[in-house]
Design an enzyme around this catalytic site. Structure first.
Site, mmCIF file in Angstrom:
data_model
loop_
_atom_site.group_PDB
_atom_site.id
_atom_site.type_symbol
_atom_site.label_atom_id
_atom_site.label_comp_id
_atom_site.label_asym_id
_atom_site.label_seq_id
_atom_site.Cartn_x
_atom_site.Cartn_y
_atom_site.Cartn_z
ATOM 1 N N ASP A 29 0.862 -1.191 0.000
ATOM 2 C CA ASP A 29 0.000 0.000 0.000
ATOM 3 C C ASP A 29 0.896 1.237 0.000
ATOM 4 O O ASP A 29 1.862 1.311 0.776
ATOM 5 C CB ASP A 29 -0.904 -0.014 1.236
ATOM 6 C CG ASP A 29 -2.040 1.001 1.129
ATOM 7 O OD1 ASP A 29 -1.749 2.197 0.884
ATOM 8 O OD2 ASP A 29 -3.200 0.609 1.293
ATOM 9 N N ILE A 30 0.578 2.178 -0.844
ATOM 10 C CA ILE A 30 1.420 3.360 -0.999
ATOM 11 C C ILE A 30 1.283 4.317 0.197
ATOM 12 O O ILE A 30 2.152 5.163 0.425
ATOM 13 C CB ILE A 30 1.107 4.080 -2.340
ATOM 14 C CG1 ILE A 30 2.316 4.826 -2.865
ATOM 15 C CG2 ILE A 30 -0.122 4.958 -2.253
ATOM 16 C CD1 ILE A 30 3.442 3.973 -3.321
ATOM 17 N N GLU A 88 -12.230 3.465 -1.222
ATOM 18 C CA GLU A 88 -11.499 4.360 -2.124
ATOM 19 C C GLU A 88 -11.366 3.795 -3.535
ATOM 20 O O GLU A 88 -11.588 4.511 -4.517
ATOM 21 C CB GLU A 88 -10.102 4.603 -1.525
ATOM 22 C CG GLU A 88 -9.299 5.692 -2.182
ATOM 23 C CD GLU A 88 -7.878 5.740 -1.605
ATOM 24 O OE1 GLU A 88 -6.944 5.865 -2.402
ATOM 25 O OE2 GLU A 88 -7.729 5.623 -0.371
ATOM 26 N N HIS A 93 -10.223 -5.792 -2.674
ATOM 27 C CA HIS A 93 -8.872 -5.981 -2.156
ATOM 28 C C HIS A 93 -8.921 -6.205 -0.652
ATOM 29 O O HIS A 93 -9.836 -5.747 0.032
ATOM 30 C CB HIS A 93 -7.968 -4.782 -2.477
ATOM 31 C CG HIS A 93 -8.511 -3.462 -2.052
ATOM 32 N ND1 HIS A 93 -9.465 -2.794 -2.779
ATOM 33 C CD2 HIS A 93 -8.257 -2.689 -0.973
ATOM 34 C CE1 HIS A 93 -9.760 -1.654 -2.164
ATOM 35 N NE2 HIS A 93 -9.043 -1.570 -1.058
ATOM 36 N N HIS A 95 -6.610 -5.675 2.812
ATOM 37 C CA HIS A 95 -5.438 -5.062 3.455
ATOM 38 C C HIS A 95 -4.844 -6.077 4.430
ATOM 39 O O HIS A 95 -5.584 -6.642 5.262
ATOM 40 C CB HIS A 95 -5.843 -3.838 4.288
ATOM 41 C CG HIS A 95 -6.367 -2.675 3.521
ATOM 42 N ND1 HIS A 95 -5.616 -1.547 3.258
ATOM 43 C CD2 HIS A 95 -7.585 -2.442 2.984
ATOM 44 C CE1 HIS A 95 -6.347 -0.671 2.595
ATOM 45 N NE2 HIS A 95 -7.547 -1.188 2.417
HETATM 46 P P1 5GP Z 1 -9.813 1.301 0.386
HETATM 47 O O1 5GP Z 1 -10.430 1.257 -1.017
HETATM 48 O O2 5GP Z 1 -9.598 -0.073 0.955
HETATM 49 O O3 5GP Z 1 -10.594 2.188 1.300
HETATM 50 O O4 5GP Z 1 -8.384 1.980 0.250
HETATM 51 C C1 5GP Z 1 -7.586 1.766 -0.881
HETATM 52 C C2 5GP Z 1 -6.141 1.629 -0.476
HETATM 53 O O5 5GP Z 1 -5.387 1.589 -1.664
HETATM 54 C C3 5GP Z 1 -5.606 2.806 0.362
HETATM 55 O O6 5GP Z 1 -4.996 2.301 1.545
HETATM 56 C C4 5GP Z 1 -4.614 3.482 -0.556
HETATM 57 O O7 5GP Z 1 -3.476 3.952 0.112
HETATM 58 C C5 5GP Z 1 -4.247 2.380 -1.536
HETATM 59 N N1 5GP Z 1 -3.943 2.899 -2.861
HETATM 60 C C6 5GP Z 1 -4.718 3.728 -3.596
HETATM 61 N N2 5GP Z 1 -4.135 3.993 -4.784
HETATM 62 C C7 5GP Z 1 -2.957 3.316 -4.788
HETATM 63 C C8 5GP Z 1 -1.899 3.197 -5.739
HETATM 64 O O8 5GP Z 1 -1.917 3.769 -6.825
HETATM 65 N N3 5GP Z 1 -0.849 2.411 -5.393
HETATM 66 C C9 5GP Z 1 -0.798 1.735 -4.203
HETATM 67 N N4 5GP Z 1 0.273 0.972 -3.971
HETATM 68 N N5 5GP Z 1 -1.776 1.823 -3.285
HETATM 69 C C10 5GP Z 1 -2.847 2.614 -3.568
#
Ligand code: 5GP
Length: 128
Positions: A29-30, A88, A93, A95
């Protein structure tokens, strides 16, 4: 339009890859909550985790387990938290987050800022 995770899987957007097979891709995760915070993604582009077919979902958990074991050995944490948000990015996915206490999985916390070298080192360690 392809999700950002499909573009990462296709190599159009760079990522720090942790593991890959025919069906799944894992990368750091970035915006990590901890060193080793990894995302596990099916190559099949489905928004909601529980819309995946049973076989893909089962395989994803087994794939995640293998990575979680590596994260635990790498970080020395008590356990690896398995969290599904999906608020987001509309591509299912999981974590995987090194965890010693509940506060370690508080997503409102400030995220770590790592250098490209640090990300690369962590990913290399988790690939071993
Ligand atoms: P969620 O959809 O589970 O709420 O969050 C999405 C996760 O993906 C976040 O923790 C965010 O930091 C990560 N994320 C979003 N865009 C990118 C990306 O382009 N590269 C990486 N490595 N992680 C990402």
């Amino acid at each position: 339009m392809a999700t950002i995770f499909s573009r990462i899987i296709a190599g159009e957007i760079p990522s720090y890859k942790v593991a890959e097979n025919d069906h799944y891709y894992a990368f750091l995760d970035i915006n990590p909550l901890a060193k080793g915070h990894t995302l596990v993604v099916p190559k099949q582009e489905v928004d909601y985790l529980y819309d995946l077919d049973d076989e893909t979902l089962q395989g994803m958990i087994v794939f995640a387990k293998q990575i979680a074991q590596k994260i635990k050995a790498f970080s020395g944490c008590n356990r690896v938290a398995t969290v599904v948000l999906g608020l987001e990015v509309p591509h299912a996915h999981i974590h995987l987050i090194p965890m010693n206490s509940e506060k370690d999985v508080d997503f409102s916390r400030e995220k770590l800022v790592l250098t490209p070298e640090e990300f690369a080192e962590i990913a290399a360690a988790l690939r071993e």
